[in-house]
Write a protein that holds these residues in place. Structure first.
Motif, PDB file in Angstrom:
ATOM      1  N   PHE A  65       0.824  -1.206   0.000  1.00 54.25           N
ATOM      2  CA  PHE A  65       0.000   0.000   0.000  1.00 54.25           C
ATOM      3  C   PHE A  65       0.861   1.259   0.000  1.00 54.25           C
ATOM      4  CE2 PHE A  65      -4.027  -2.068   2.016  1.00 54.25           C
ATOM      5  CZ  PHE A  65      -4.092  -2.921   0.923  1.00 54.25           C
ATOM      6  N   ARG A  66       2.013   1.201   0.659  1.00 45.30           N
ATOM      7  CA  ARG A  66       2.915   2.347   0.628  1.00 45.30           C
ATOM      8  C   ARG A  66       3.453   2.569  -0.785  1.00 45.30           C
ATOM      9  NH1 ARG A  66       6.385   0.685   3.891  1.00 45.30           N
ATOM     10  NH2 ARG A  66       8.038   0.106   2.453  1.00 45.30           N
ATOM     11  N   VAL A  67       3.776   1.478  -1.483  1.00 40.75           N
ATOM     12  CA  VAL A  67       4.238   1.589  -2.867  1.00 40.75           C
ATOM     13  C   VAL A  67       3.158   2.240  -3.733  1.00 40.75           C
ATOM     14  CG1 VAL A  67       4.815   0.260  -4.941  1.00 40.75           C
ATOM     15  CG2 VAL A  67       5.882  -0.328  -2.766  1.00 40.75           C
ATOM     16  N   TYR A  68       1.889   1.816  -3.565  1.00 47.82           N
ATOM     17  CA  TYR A  68       0.799   2.418  -4.341  1.00 47.82           C
ATOM     18  C   TYR A  68       0.668   3.908  -4.030  1.00 47.82           C
ATOM     19  CZ  TYR A  68      -0.668  -2.469  -4.996  1.00 47.82           C
ATOM     20  OH  TYR A  68      -0.715  -3.806  -5.305  1.00 47.82           O
ATOM     21  N   LYS A 127     -18.545 -10.866  -0.880  1.00 51.92           N
ATOM     22  CA  LYS A 127     -19.447 -12.001  -1.091  1.00 51.92           C
ATOM     23  C   LYS A 127     -19.185 -12.667  -2.432  1.00 51.92           C
ATOM     24  CE  LYS A 127     -24.383 -13.160  -1.125  1.00 51.92           C
ATOM     25  NZ  LYS A 127     -25.760 -12.608  -1.000  1.00 51.92           N
ATOM     26  N   ARG A 128     -18.828 -11.866  -3.439  1.00 55.22           N
ATOM     27  CA  ARG A 128     -18.700 -12.394  -4.810  1.00 55.22           C
ATOM     28  C   ARG A 128     -17.301 -12.934  -5.109  1.00 55.22           C
ATOM     29  NH1 ARG A 128     -21.000 -11.116  -9.910  1.00 55.22           N
ATOM     30  NH2 ARG A 128     -20.146 -12.645 -11.352  1.00 55.22           N
ATOM     31  N   PHE A 129     -16.257 -12.251  -4.617  1.00 56.93           N
ATOM     32  CA  PHE A 129     -14.886 -12.601  -5.007  1.00 56.93           C
ATOM     33  C   PHE A 129     -14.078 -13.048  -3.790  1.00 56.93           C
ATOM     34  CE2 PHE A 129     -16.269  -9.269  -8.015  1.00 56.93           C
ATOM     35  CZ  PHE A 129     -16.236 -10.014  -9.187  1.00 56.93           C
ATOM     36  N   GLU A 130     -13.663 -14.300  -3.802  1.00 52.01           N
ATOM     37  CA  GLU A 130     -12.886 -14.841  -2.691  1.00 52.01           C
ATOM     38  C   GLU A 130     -11.528 -14.157  -2.590  1.00 52.01           C
ATOM     39  OE1 GLU A 130     -12.476 -16.944   0.659  1.00 52.01           O
ATOM     40  OE2 GLU A 130     -14.244 -16.971  -0.638  1.00 52.01           O
ATOM     41  N   LEU A 131     -10.939 -13.786  -3.743  1.00 50.65           N
ATOM     42  CA  LEU A 131      -9.637 -13.117  -3.740  1.00 50.65           C
ATOM     43  C   LEU A 131      -9.721 -11.788  -3.008  1.00 50.65           C
ATOM     44  CD1 LEU A 131      -6.707 -12.776  -4.631  1.00 50.65           C
ATOM     45  CD2 LEU A 131      -7.539 -11.887  -6.820  1.00 50.65           C
ATOM     46  N   PHE A 132     -10.738 -10.983  -3.335  1.00 59.77           N
ATOM     47  CA  PHE A 132     -10.891  -9.690  -2.668  1.00 59.77           C
ATOM     48  C   PHE A 132     -11.135  -9.889  -1.181  1.00 59.77           C
ATOM     49  CE2 PHE A 132     -13.477  -6.228  -1.042  1.00 59.77           C
ATOM     50  CZ  PHE A 132     -12.766  -5.118  -1.449  1.00 59.77           C
ATOM     51  N   LYS A 133     -11.960 -10.854  -0.835  1.00 59.08           N
ATOM     52  CA  LYS A 133     -12.271 -11.127   0.568  1.00 59.08           C
ATOM     53  C   LYS A 133     -11.010 -11.499   1.339  1.00 59.08           C
ATOM     54  CE  LYS A 133     -15.130 -14.174   3.436  1.00 59.08           C
ATOM     55  NZ  LYS A 133     -16.134 -15.268   3.407  1.00 59.08           N
ATOM     56  N   SER A 134     -10.162 -12.357   0.742  1.00 61.98           N
ATOM     57  CA  SER A 134      -8.937 -12.773   1.438  1.00 61.98           C
ATOM     58  C   SER A 134      -7.972 -11.614   1.593  1.00 61.98           C
ATOM     59  CB  SER A 134      -8.263 -13.919   0.672  1.00 61.98           C
ATOM     60  OG  SER A 134      -7.837 -13.500  -0.614  1.00 61.98           O
ATOM     61  N   LEU A 135      -7.876 -10.748   0.571  1.00 57.25           N
ATOM     62  CA  LEU A 135      -6.995  -9.584   0.666  1.00 57.25           C
ATOM     63  C   LEU A 135      -7.467  -8.637   1.761  1.00 57.25           C
ATOM     64  CD1 LEU A 135      -6.467  -8.811  -3.136  1.00 57.25           C
ATOM     65  CD2 LEU A 135      -4.708  -9.593  -1.537  1.00 57.25           C
ATOM     66  N   MET A 136      -8.777  -8.405   1.824  1.00 60.26           N
ATOM     67  CA  MET A 136      -9.323  -7.501   2.823  1.00 60.26           C
ATOM     68  C   MET A 136      -9.148  -8.057   4.233  1.00 60.26           C
ATOM     69  SD  MET A 136     -10.849  -4.531   3.094  1.00 60.26           S
ATOM     70  CE  MET A 136     -11.659  -4.142   1.537  1.00 60.26           C
ATOM     71  N   ILE A 137      -9.415  -9.354   4.400  1.00 61.03           N
ATOM     72  CA  ILE A 137      -9.290  -9.973   5.726  1.00 61.03           C
ATOM     73  C   ILE A 137      -7.837  -9.967   6.184  1.00 61.03           C
ATOM     74  CG2 ILE A 137      -9.472 -12.161   6.972  1.00 61.03           C
ATOM     75  CD1 ILE A 137     -12.029 -12.719   5.412  1.00 61.03           C
ATOM     76  N   LYS A 138      -6.910 -10.288   5.272  1.00 58.25           N
ATOM     77  CA  LYS A 138      -5.491 -10.284   5.632  1.00 58.25           C
ATOM     78  C   LYS A 138      -5.050  -8.898   6.069  1.00 58.25           C
ATOM     79  CE  LYS A 138      -3.977 -14.101   2.681  1.00 58.25           C
ATOM     80  NZ  LYS A 138      -3.215 -14.459   1.456  1.00 58.25           N
ATOM     81  N   ARG A 150     -15.142  -9.090 -12.496  1.00 63.15           N
ATOM     82  CA  ARG A 150     -14.636 -10.470 -12.566  1.00 63.15           C
ATOM     83  C   ARG A 150     -13.512 -10.613 -13.572  1.00 63.15           C
ATOM     84  NH1 ARG A 150     -19.470 -13.496 -15.959  1.00 63.15           N
ATOM     85  NH2 ARG A 150     -20.191 -11.638 -17.050  1.00 63.15           N
ATOM     86  N   PHE A 151     -13.368  -9.653 -14.477  1.00 63.29           N
ATOM     87  CA  PHE A 151     -12.318  -9.727 -15.487  1.00 63.29           C
ATOM     88  C   PHE A 151     -10.996  -9.107 -15.027  1.00 63.29           C
ATOM     89  CE2 PHE A 151     -16.348  -9.718 -17.847  1.00 63.29           C
ATOM     90  CZ  PHE A 151     -16.211 -10.885 -18.581  1.00 63.29           C
ATOM     91  N   PHE A 152     -10.960  -8.554 -13.812  1.00 66.74           N
ATOM     92  CA  PHE A 152      -9.755  -7.877 -13.354  1.00 66.74           C
ATOM     93  C   PHE A 152      -8.719  -8.868 -12.825  1.00 66.74           C
ATOM     94  CE2 PHE A 152     -12.242  -4.195 -13.917  1.00 66.74           C
ATOM     95  CZ  PHE A 152     -11.387  -3.103 -13.891  1.00 66.74           C
ATOM     96  N   SER A 153      -7.472  -8.437 -12.844  1.00 58.14           N
ATOM     97  CA  SER A 153      -6.353  -9.271 -12.403  1.00 58.14           C
ATOM     98  C   SER A 153      -6.174  -9.166 -10.889  1.00 58.14           C
ATOM     99  CB  SER A 153      -5.063  -8.801 -13.094  1.00 58.14           C
ATOM    100  OG  SER A 153      -4.732  -7.488 -12.667  1.00 58.14           O
ATOM    101  N   PRO A 154      -5.361 -10.062 -10.292  1.00 61.06           N
ATOM    102  CA  PRO A 154      -5.063  -9.939  -8.857  1.00 61.06           C
ATOM    103  C   PRO A 154      -4.478  -8.579  -8.487  1.00 61.06           C
ATOM    104  CG  PRO A 154      -4.361 -12.084  -9.654  1.00 61.06           C
ATOM    105  CD  PRO A 154      -4.775 -11.301 -10.866  1.00 61.06           C
ATOM    106  N   LEU A 155      -3.655  -7.998  -9.375  1.00 56.90           N
ATOM    107  CA  LEU A 155      -3.122  -6.659  -9.112  1.00 56.90           C
ATOM    108  C   LEU A 155      -4.255  -5.652  -9.017  1.00 56.90           C
ATOM    109  CD1 LEU A 155      -0.848  -4.568  -8.870  1.00 56.90           C
ATOM    110  CD2 LEU A 155      -0.742  -4.514 -11.387  1.00 56.90           C
ATOM    111  N   ASP A 204      -5.995  -5.996  -5.688  1.00 58.65           N
ATOM    112  CA  ASP A 204      -5.190  -5.475  -4.578  1.00 58.65           C
ATOM    113  C   ASP A 204      -5.235  -3.955  -4.551  1.00 58.65           C
ATOM    114  OD1 ASP A 204      -3.420  -6.315  -2.373  1.00 58.65           O
ATOM    115  OD2 ASP A 204      -1.873  -5.186  -3.446  1.00 58.65           O
ATOM    116  N   VAL A 205      -5.134  -3.327  -5.722  1.00 57.79           N
ATOM    117  CA  VAL A 205      -5.239  -1.868  -5.798  1.00 57.79           C
ATOM    118  C   VAL A 205      -6.641  -1.421  -5.382  1.00 57.79           C
ATOM    119  CG1 VAL A 205      -5.166   0.123  -7.346  1.00 57.79           C
ATOM    120  CG2 VAL A 205      -3.446  -1.668  -7.555  1.00 57.79           C
ATOM    121  N   LEU A 206      -7.659  -2.213  -5.742  1.00 59.79           N
ATOM    122  CA  LEU A 206      -9.025  -1.888  -5.335  1.00 59.79           C
ATOM    123  C   LEU A 206      -9.156  -1.943  -3.815  1.00 59.79           C
ATOM    124  CD1 LEU A 206     -11.971  -1.281  -6.052  1.00 59.79           C
ATOM    125  CD2 LEU A 206     -12.333  -3.739  -6.333  1.00 59.79           C
ATOM    126  N   THR A 207      -8.546  -2.957  -3.185  1.00 60.60           N
ATOM    127  CA  THR A 207      -8.561  -3.048  -1.720  1.00 60.60           C
ATOM    128  C   THR A 207      -7.930  -1.808  -1.101  1.00 60.60           C
ATOM    129  OG1 THR A 207      -8.320  -5.456  -1.894  1.00 60.60           O
ATOM    130  CG2 THR A 207      -7.875  -4.465   0.260  1.00 60.60           C
TER     131      THR A 207
END
Length: 276
Positions: free
Chosen positions: A121-124, A258-269, A209-214, A217-220
């Protein structure tokens, strides 16, 4: 920046515009060479790092990978700082100056995911601040923002289910194309639009749903920063009702989890590391 490798520009003739020699010359491909190229006062050499960006992520990952060779704490810290600087001043800006490149976005994420969320997040944050002072990067960000707004202006809820799915697919692909190149500007604009218009929440969640993991992460990072940014009241003037922007953003975040497990895991972490 539009050449994938210096070798492709070979020869003296050839069509198309030629990049300055400081950009087209071969970039360093080891941490030792990168360290020398990015030394203070070597601005032209530092910019040269983006001439073949696909070579850089493995070099940046070298000092921060879990299986990296043992180093003295000071040496490892310096190498990690250098890798973060390259991400901030070469790779992330380079993405915004190139045509949409999902492969490169995934390569950049393969390095960023090795960092703790606070460092990412500091890099962003620093990359966004640096772009404010660079006219070319500022223009690229504004183009991405305008592109996102144009797409989101056409967001409506079609009458039929099949029609809705097709419309969301097209919109999602167009948004993802912009997000691959300029994730910071694209996500900032998407979140601002969702805050302002409640009706956009569902269609935008479906399109992401078409977005990448990057991109996720930027959305988080963007959502967390929008929540904590001062100067906006979370309650309306009556002191009881929740402000529209806050309610829309909270609903958007909940639907994403609720929809994206990747976003949920990033937010929880992010929250778990902050609390524990």
């Amino acid at each position: 920046l539009r050449e994938a490798s210096p070798a492709r520009g070979g020869g003296g003739g050839g069509g198309g515009s030629r990049l300055p020699s400081a950009v087209t010359s071969a970039p360093p491909t080891s941490m030792a060479a990168i360290s020398a190229a990015s030394a203070p006062g070597e601005n032209s050499a530092y910019r040269r790092l983006t001439s073949a960006p696909i070579r850089l992520p493995p070099c940046c990952a070298e000092p921060i990978a879990p299986d990296a060779k043992p180093r003295a704490s000071g040496e490892r810290g310096a190498a990690k700082s250098l890798a973060e600087g390259l991400l901030r001043r070469a790779l992330l800006p380079g993405l915004s100056l190139m045509p949409a490149n999902p492969a490169l976005a995934h390569e950049v994420w393969s390095v960023l995911e090795l960092l703790p969320y606070a460092d990412r997040f500091r890099v962003y944050s620093e990359a966004a601040e640096d772009a404010e002072g660079e006219p070319v990067l500022l223009a690229a960000g504004k183009l991405a923002s305008v592109g996102v707004r144009k797409i989101m202006r056409r967001v409506t809820k079609p009458s039929g289910d099949k029609q809705e799915k097709e419309a969301m697919k097209r919109m999602g692909r167009m948004l993802a194309k912009i997000g691959h190149g300029s994730p910071l500007a694209a996500m900032r604009t998407i979140v601002q639009q969702v805050e302002a218009y409640e009706a956009m929440t569902g269609p935008v969640v479906d399109a992401l749903r078409f977005f990448s993991p990057l991109g996720f992460d930027v959305l988080t990072y963007t959502i967390i920063m929008r929540f904590v940014t001062g100067g906006r009241e979370k309650l309306k003037e009556d002191g009881v009702s929740i402000s529209d922007w806050f309610q829309n953003l909270a609903s958007f975040t909940g639907q994403l989890c609720k929809r994206f497990e990747l976003f949920k895991s990033l937010m929880i972490k992010s929250y778990r590391r902050e609390l524990f």
